[in-house]
Structures are given as structure tokens and as C-alpha cells.
Write a protein that holds these residues in place. Sequence first.
Motif, short mmCIF file in Angstrom:
data_model
loop_
_atom_site.label_atom_id
_atom_site.label_comp_id
_atom_site.label_asym_id
_atom_site.label_seq_id
_atom_site.Cartn_x
_atom_site.Cartn_y
_atom_site.Cartn_z
N MET A 21 78.75 -2.79 100.58
CA MET A 21 78.36 -4.16 100.29
C MET A 21 78.79 -4.55 98.89
O MET A 21 79.27 -5.66 98.66
CB MET A 21 76.84 -4.34 100.46
CG MET A 21 76.42 -4.38 101.90
SD MET A 21 74.65 -4.50 102.25
CE MET A 21 73.86 -4.91 100.77
N ALA A 22 78.63 -3.65 97.93
CA ALA A 22 79.04 -3.94 96.55
C ALA A 22 80.54 -4.16 96.48
O ALA A 22 81.01 -5.06 95.78
CB ALA A 22 78.61 -2.79 95.63
N GLU A 23 81.30 -3.35 97.22
CA GLU A 23 82.76 -3.51 97.24
C GLU A 23 83.14 -4.84 97.87
O GLU A 23 84.00 -5.56 97.37
CB GLU A 23 83.40 -2.35 98.00
CG GLU A 23 84.92 -2.42 98.01
CD GLU A 23 85.54 -1.22 98.70
OE1 GLU A 23 86.43 -1.44 99.53
OE2 GLU A 23 85.12 -0.09 98.41
N ASN A 24 82.47 -5.19 98.98
CA ASN A 24 82.74 -6.47 99.62
C ASN A 24 82.39 -7.64 98.71
O ASN A 24 83.11 -8.62 98.65
CB ASN A 24 81.99 -6.58 100.96
CG ASN A 24 82.62 -5.72 102.03
OD1 ASN A 24 83.78 -5.36 101.95
ND2 ASN A 24 81.84 -5.38 103.04
N ASP A 25 81.25 -7.53 98.01
CA ASP A 25 80.86 -8.57 97.07
C ASP A 25 81.90 -8.70 95.96
O ASP A 25 82.25 -9.80 95.56
CB ASP A 25 79.48 -8.29 96.46
CG ASP A 25 78.34 -8.72 97.39
OD1 ASP A 25 78.61 -9.33 98.44
OD2 ASP A 25 77.19 -8.43 97.05
N SER A 26 82.42 -7.59 95.49
CA SER A 26 83.43 -7.60 94.44
C SER A 26 84.69 -8.32 94.93
O SER A 26 85.26 -9.15 94.21
CB SER A 26 83.77 -6.17 94.02
OG SER A 26 84.80 -6.16 93.08
#
Length: 147
Positions: A21-26
Amino acid sequence: MKKTIFLSLWMLTLGFATSAMAENDSKTIQKIEARVEQLRTAMIDADAKKLKEVTATELNYGHSGGHVENQAEFIEKIVSGKSDFVTIELKDQKIQIVKDTAIVRHTLIATTNDQGKPGNVDIGVLLIWQKQNGQWNLLARQAFKTH
């Protein structure tokens, strides 16, 4: 023992999901930053086609003085030179993603030449971007005086 294994696996899965999720948000934040930049340059260039591409048909564009424009009015005002941005600098930008909506806040510092009259702008801006048909489009904007 089974509870310990289950708990360990659950925590490991949660960790991977949070990381993804953090990677997708980035990646999403990078896409939003690119769209904000497209809007900024289209406003400076007074490019009607690009302004239309980056904004939603349902655009609600609010100025710091209280005037609100729809998409057609916003584009016409830029293209006609009634609102002429010579330079636009964005500072202190913050982006928050909430599902298919992005909330962007920044300070906009600009030099203008509205209908041949030079000026300066220093305002706060709230932008609401919405993912529509796979593309992030500006749905709403509200400027406000910071001083």
C-alpha cells in the motif's frame, strides 16, 4: 502453537500488505505531482487543450476573492488573457490520497499580467483530484489568502 503460527503469518501478511500500500501510495503521489505540474504549465502556456485534459468536466474552480468558475469559464479566462500567469511557483506541497480522491495543498506564488496589467500572487490553494476513467483530473480548487 497453532495460534502462534497463525499470528505470525497474519502479522507477516499485514506487513507485506502495508508495504504494498505504501508503494502504491508513493506511485500515486508521483502521478498526482505530475498532474499538478501539467496544470501549472498549461496555465502558464494558456493551453486550452491541456487545461481541458487535466480538469474534470464538473470542475468547480474557486478564487481567493470568492468567485467560482466551471471548467469552460476557467479555461476561457486563462486562454483569453483575462487571467495571465507569467510564472507560477508551488511551495510546501502536501498530498493525501483517499481512495479515488487526492487532496493537494500548496502555496502558489506567481507573477501575472492580467489584461496587460502586471501583478503578483501569493495564495494558499486546495486542489481536489479525482480518478476518472483511469486518469487523475482536477475536480475542485479553492484558493485562499494567506496574509
